[in-house]
Design a protein around this motif. Sequence first.
Motif, short mmCIF file in Angstrom:
data_model
loop_
_atom_site.label_atom_id
_atom_site.label_comp_id
_atom_site.label_asym_id
_atom_site.label_seq_id
_atom_site.Cartn_x
_atom_site.Cartn_y
_atom_site.Cartn_z
N PRO A 1 1.14 -0.85 0.00
CA PRO A 1 0.23 -0.08 0.03
C PRO A 1 0.89 1.17 -0.18
O PRO A 1 2.34 1.23 0.66
N PHE A 2 -0.35 2.16 -0.31
CA PHE A 2 1.24 3.80 -0.16
C PHE A 2 1.72 4.19 0.65
O PHE A 2 2.52 4.46 0.88
N LYS A 3 1.25 3.74 2.18
CA LYS A 3 1.68 3.89 3.38
C LYS A 3 3.03 3.15 3.51
O LYS A 3 3.73 3.84 3.68
N THR A 4 2.79 2.28 3.17
CA THR A 4 3.92 1.14 3.30
C THR A 4 5.38 1.71 2.14
O THR A 4 6.25 1.22 2.99
N LYS A 5 4.49 2.11 1.71
CA LYS A 5 6.22 2.17 0.18
C LYS A 5 6.17 3.82 1.01
O LYS A 5 7.85 3.73 -0.23
N LEU A 6 5.70 4.74 0.90
CA LEU A 6 6.53 5.68 1.52
C LEU A 6 7.53 5.54 2.58
O LEU A 6 8.76 6.18 2.59
N THR A 7 7.18 4.19 3.67
CA THR A 7 8.13 4.31 4.44
C THR A 7 9.13 4.01 4.09
O THR A 7 10.61 4.39 4.22
N LEU A 8 8.96 2.72 3.16
CA LEU A 8 10.23 2.44 2.54
C LEU A 8 10.98 3.29 1.50
O LEU A 8 12.50 3.67 2.12
N ALA A 9 10.87 4.40 0.83
CA ALA A 9 11.22 4.88 0.23
C ALA A 9 12.34 6.11 1.61
O ALA A 9 13.26 6.78 1.45
N ASN A 10 10.88 6.19 2.47
CA ASN A 10 12.59 7.63 3.48
C ASN A 10 13.76 6.97 4.37
O ASN A 10 14.19 7.99 4.66
N SER A 11 13.08 5.76 4.43
CA SER A 11 14.19 5.22 5.18
C SER A 11 15.14 4.22 4.62
O SER A 11 16.48 4.43 5.01
N LEU A 12 14.70 3.62 2.91
CA LEU A 12 16.26 2.92 1.80
C LEU A 12 16.32 4.33 1.22
O LEU A 12 17.72 4.08 0.52
N LEU A 13 15.67 5.21 0.62
CA LEU A 13 15.64 6.11 -0.82
C LEU A 13 16.53 6.84 -0.61
O LEU A 13 17.75 7.77 -1.07
N LEU A 14 15.49 7.81 0.40
CA LEU A 14 15.44 9.27 0.32
C LEU A 14 17.28 9.82 0.91
O LEU A 14 18.24 10.41 1.28
N PRO A 15 17.91 8.58 1.98
CA PRO A 15 19.34 9.03 2.98
C PRO A 15 19.97 8.61 1.90
O PRO A 15 21.59 9.46 2.45
N LEU A 16 19.78 8.27 0.90
CA LEU A 16 21.13 7.85 -0.64
C LEU A 16 21.28 9.19 -1.02
O LEU A 16 22.86 9.48 -1.26
N LEU A 17 20.01 10.27 -1.74
CA LEU A 17 20.25 11.52 -1.72
C LEU A 17 20.85 12.43 -0.71
O LEU A 17 21.18 13.06 -1.28
N ASP A 18 20.62 12.44 1.01
CA ASP A 18 20.87 13.52 1.46
C ASP A 18 22.37 13.34 2.41
O ASP A 18 22.58 14.53 2.41
N TYR A 19 22.70 12.22 2.08
CA TYR A 19 23.91 12.08 2.97
C TYR A 19 24.94 12.76 2.50
O TYR A 19 25.45 13.08 1.11
N ALA A 20 26.13 14.01 3.31
CA ALA A 20 26.44 15.13 2.69
C ALA A 20 25.74 15.71 1.37
O ALA A 20 27.06 15.94 0.85
N ASP A 21 24.97 16.26 1.56
CA ASP A 21 24.41 16.73 -0.19
C ASP A 21 24.71 17.52 0.68
O ASP A 21 25.21 18.56 -0.44
#
Length: 748
Positions: free
Chosen positions: A582-602
Amino acid sequence: MLVSSVSHVENHGQLPAEGFSYHDLLFLSYKIRPPKEKPTTVMRRNFSNFNNTDFLQDLNELDWDAIYTAETIEEKLRIFNNHLLQLFDTHAPLRPVKLKHLPAPWLTQDIKTLMTRRNAAKSKYKVKPTEKNLLKYKKIRNHCSRVCRDAQREYIQSSLENNNPRQMWKFLKSLGFGRQKGYTSKHIDIDALNKSFSSTTKIDTQAKISTLDYLSSLPVPGHAAFKFENISPVEVKKHINAIKSEAAGSDGISKKMILLSLDFILPVVCHIFNFSLSSCTFPSVWRNALIIPIPKSSPSSSGTNFRPISILPFLSKVFERIVYSQLNLYLCTHNLLSPFQSGFRTGHSTVTALIKILDDVRFAMDNKHVAIVALLDFSNAFNCVDHDLLIAILRTLNIAPCAAQWFQAYLYNRQQCVSFDNKISAYCSLSCGVPQGGVLSPMLFSIFINSISLILTSKHHLYADDLQLYVTTPIDDIGNAITTLNTELNKIVTWCHSYGLLINPSKSQVTIIGNSYQLSKIKSLNLPPILFNSIVLSPLPVVKDLGLLIDNSLTWVPQVAEVSRKVFATISSLKRWKNFLPFKTKLTLANSLLLPLLDYADIVYFDLSEQLLNKLERLQNICIRFIFGLRKFDHVSQHRKQLGWLPIRQRRNMHALSLLYSILYHPHTPPYLKERFTFLGHDTECNLRSRSNNLLVTPLCRSKAYSNSFTTKVIKLWNSLPSDIRQAESLSTFKNRLHKNYHSLTMS
């Protein structure tokens, strides 16, 4: 066809491909059975029939007076452990539990009943294949599939939302995300493995004596000596609740056992802690570590292929947290640690360290200089700390004799054993090193390595055991700069020989950073070699420092390519869940797995080209498409707004401004960053929130060319903000106001 084992070949052959190819077709059937771990049996306490009323009644009847009258810390802790373990052996006895792969946890009894009905309907249709039986089977099958999907979705969402980060990642790995645990051979000599973990290279005796003599001759700081303060029950309770680990150490006492009996044992635990500090002793039971070997690769057999994870007694970690808070306050109050040590310090991070280093490098480039950067790797640093030298260093910081004696008791005569596959090795003594897994260990290591800053005259930075050394120079004087760097590297080699640490030259890296013209000019020069412990270090075009890929012209192309690779690799592992979750779970996964890759030391690589920024924007769009199940070319603007995400440029700007807010107002901000900012016409010690004046760079940074640095760019952003945002009362309020006014984050 090449195979690893002929015995696994079931069938093979060659067939003609007449009519569509002149080549024959080759085929092979290969029997593959992945290794399946057998169920293991472990001992666990049985809390299923635990009666809390009876437990508290028996706990109240225990005689704790013997602990107060005991004369030694060993006797006090022996009585305490015996009382507690006997009590839990009665109310929650140990029992063998077989750990095996359990059925899907979302399969409830109702679902199993429904699956039985489905199987019965299928069997009936096979026996009597009528249209009526087929429709009945399909109806039950579809209903069963829908119920299973809904139950699995609900289970995944609850597992992601209601757990702490450590449990969440453990759950994600069970679904196939991240690195999976390597397969470990059962035939491992755990005694040999323990000896491998506990063996370290000892410092030369003569070098150690000379270093001890030197440390004893150093003057002691003039401020008041560090002494332990009395510990209160309130403080003990706070630190007990702060520890998240549920593991039981060698004494068999876990956090759950302590919490269940805390109301009765809190004064006793507080008494044991205070007696340990006043008597300058540390219990031997708390000096024993239980090592869990985690394989680095598959298959694993030798000690070098394992990562030792230490489990210390729970109360020992609570005690260490309290000592840490007292010692940390002393070190911070008197500024006893190097300002260029960013590891394990409040307000410091890898990002602040990288900003300092790269802003210095950019400043050199803007002044038509190049920077020679050496990244040095210490080998097994935490395990090589000599105890005698560490105690001598503590005394140079004006640690009172009784406190120094307590640290000596804490460090000396430590032992460890390896626990693997329900077997426990014999104990091995540790002659050096700070305890792995200990709360005090990072701080003690920082104190030990702190003196390396005193011998270096060139610019440098430490993050725990990562040492960055850099020299800036004009092109015409680069030969002398390399000579200076070699001198500094020789100083480090001498220091390591004196203090017993080892640096691995093969893992150390060097790069020369400059613009394209400067780098092309360097290629034509006959430069002297960069020598480190008689090994030549050749400059590399790309190096990795604290998780960031730095190329020698600061284009950041390798770093963005690495971020892109990680995002695509993570997205590919998530694709199989794209249409299921569901949408809510995919949002949690994106916030946990994907965005940290873009945010680290940006904010460290703030000076990206438009092309690379657009690439990062596309990566963020991929994350949005995953969440909403969009196709490749579907627009994401409205969906981004629905998520409340900022475009990548504004997102990076907001991160930079949030860090600047912390630099200005946080009491533990790194001084190497705070000194770069000042308010126009006001002393930096003024109440900054009462000022609406603009920020200025310090004289060091007032170069017109110094425009690509974090310092200059973030000040331009800050000065463009409305005053109500700059004068926010807290960081959370500041971020909320920034988010609402994200248009003001766009720098002209």
